[in-house]
Design an enzyme around this catalytic site. Structure first.
Site, PDB file in Angstrom:
ATOM      1  N   TYR A   1      -1.288  -1.031   9.939  1.00 55.00           N
ATOM      2  CA  TYR A   1      -1.056  -1.533   9.066  1.00 55.00           C
ATOM      3  C   TYR A   1       0.541  -0.833   7.532  1.00 55.00           C
ATOM      4  CZ  TYR A   1      -3.372  -1.310   4.030  1.00 55.00           C
ATOM      5  OH  TYR A   1      -4.135  -1.580   2.844  1.00 55.00           O
TER       6      TYR A   1
ATOM      7  N   SER B   1       0.689  -1.158  -0.314  1.00 55.12           N
ATOM      8  CA  SER B   1      -0.347  -0.218   0.293  1.00 55.12           C
ATOM      9  C   SER B   1       0.984   0.947   0.092  1.00 55.12           C
ATOM     10  CB  SER B   1      -0.779  -0.185   0.931  1.00 55.12           C
ATOM     11  OG  SER B   1      -1.483   1.692   1.737  1.00 55.12           O
TER      12      SER B   1
END
Ligand SMILES: NC(=O)c1ccc[n+]([C@@H]2O[C@H](COP(=O)([O-])OP(=O)(O)OC[C@H]3O[C@@H](n4cnc5c(N)ncnc54)[C@H](O)[C@@H]3O)[C@@H](O)[C@H]2O)c1
Length: 273
Positions: A166, A153
């Site tokens: 994350y 990401s």
């Protein structure tokens, strides 16, 4: 003849979103799929859509973070189709908090799904992928190309408030990818990562819709607050989020012979951020 005709592919988290679009696209191009998700109903829908389109798909559902899951799904692929050529580590979700309020559990769960699970999946896949390659090298002097694609990401590279867990996991998976590329290059296995920007899925839908996932007995709300979305669009060159189908295309590329000399690469797919 499809780009990846007959190749055996596992796509984790392929019940919804990017994973579902990827499984369908790989199947359209000839791959035989193991569709996998935490949730059986959407996984069944993806597999049914593939079969309705004339493709081959079986489902194997479960939690990628369970230690015995990777060996079991690899066995499902090898037992059903006789091998494994493509692994897309895609399953995941977010569990955001500002760093000073993030619990150990939030940290560990997100590292578990986005970093430990891809590591274990690759390790389990090695038992089939590397062994197939060794046999091919012994028989013909050369192994067929095989592919690992790990989903990262842009949060890992620009940072994103509320996503210490994350961002760390998604950065870690890029390092993991590069090690796989180095260690398995001699078996003609290409390992690459794709870092997505804003793709329209359940993960980025309006948090107010109340979508949630159950993690170790706890309800984790999914989605993001929709305030400030117009501003977000302004920092994307294309001025809009991507669709799951637009996310799947670059994954297909990396899984295909078009990318046989691409390995250890991080492909940004973010509309020009
Ligand atoms: N949507 C985005 O903007 C975006 C951006 C960057 C990266 N990503 C990454 O893309 C991947 C796919 O996300 P998406 O946006 O398609 O979300 P999604 O919620 O639409 O799909 C993710 C799927 O993974 C499954 N899943 C979650 N945890 C699992 C587990 N422990 N075991 C098995 N299956 C599990 C879910 O059930 C779901 O079907 C994720 O790794 C995500 O972090 C998404």
């Amino acid at each position: 003849m499809g780009l990846i005709e007959g190749k055996v592919a596992i796509v984790t988290g392929s019940g919804r979103g990017i994973g579902a679009a990827t499984a369908k696209l790989l199947a359209q191009h000839g791959a035989r799929l193991v569709v996998s998700d935490l949730d059986e109903t959407p996984a069944g829908e993806t597999a049914a859509a593939i079969r309705a389109g004339g493709g081959e798909a079986v489902t194997f559902c479960g939690d990628v973070t369970q230690p015995d899951f990777p060996a079991a799904i690899v066995q499902k692929a090898a037992g059903t189709y006789g091998g494994l050529d493509i692994l897309v580590n895609n399953a995941g979700f977010t569990w955001d908090s500002m760093l000073h309020t993030m619990t150990d559990k939030q940290w560990e769960v997100i590292i578990g799904v986005h970093l430990t699970a891809p590591f274990r999946m690759a390790r389990a896949a090695a038992n089939v992928m590397r062994e197939q390659a060794k046999a091919e090298i012994a028989a013909a002097g050369q192994a067929q190309p095989r592919k690992i694609v790990n989903i990262s990401s842009i949060s890992a590279f620009y940072g994103n408030a509320g996503q210490a867990n994350y961002a760390a996991a998604k950065a870690g998976v890029v390092g993991l990818t590069r090690v796989i590329a180095r260690e398995w290059g001699r078996f003609n296995i290409q390992a690459n990562a794709v870092s997505f920007g804003w793709i329209e899925t359940r993960l980025t839908a309006d948090k107010a819709q109340g979508e949630a996932i159950e993690v170790a007995g706890e309800k984790v709300a999914l989605g993001i607050p929709q305030s400030g979305l117009e501003v977000r669009k302004q920092i994307i060159a294309l001025g809009r989020p991507g669709t799951p189908e637009e996310a799947a295309g670059p994954i297909l590329f990396l899984c295909s012979p078009l990318a046989n000399y691409v390995t250890g690469h991080l492909l940004k797919v973010d509309g020009g951020r």
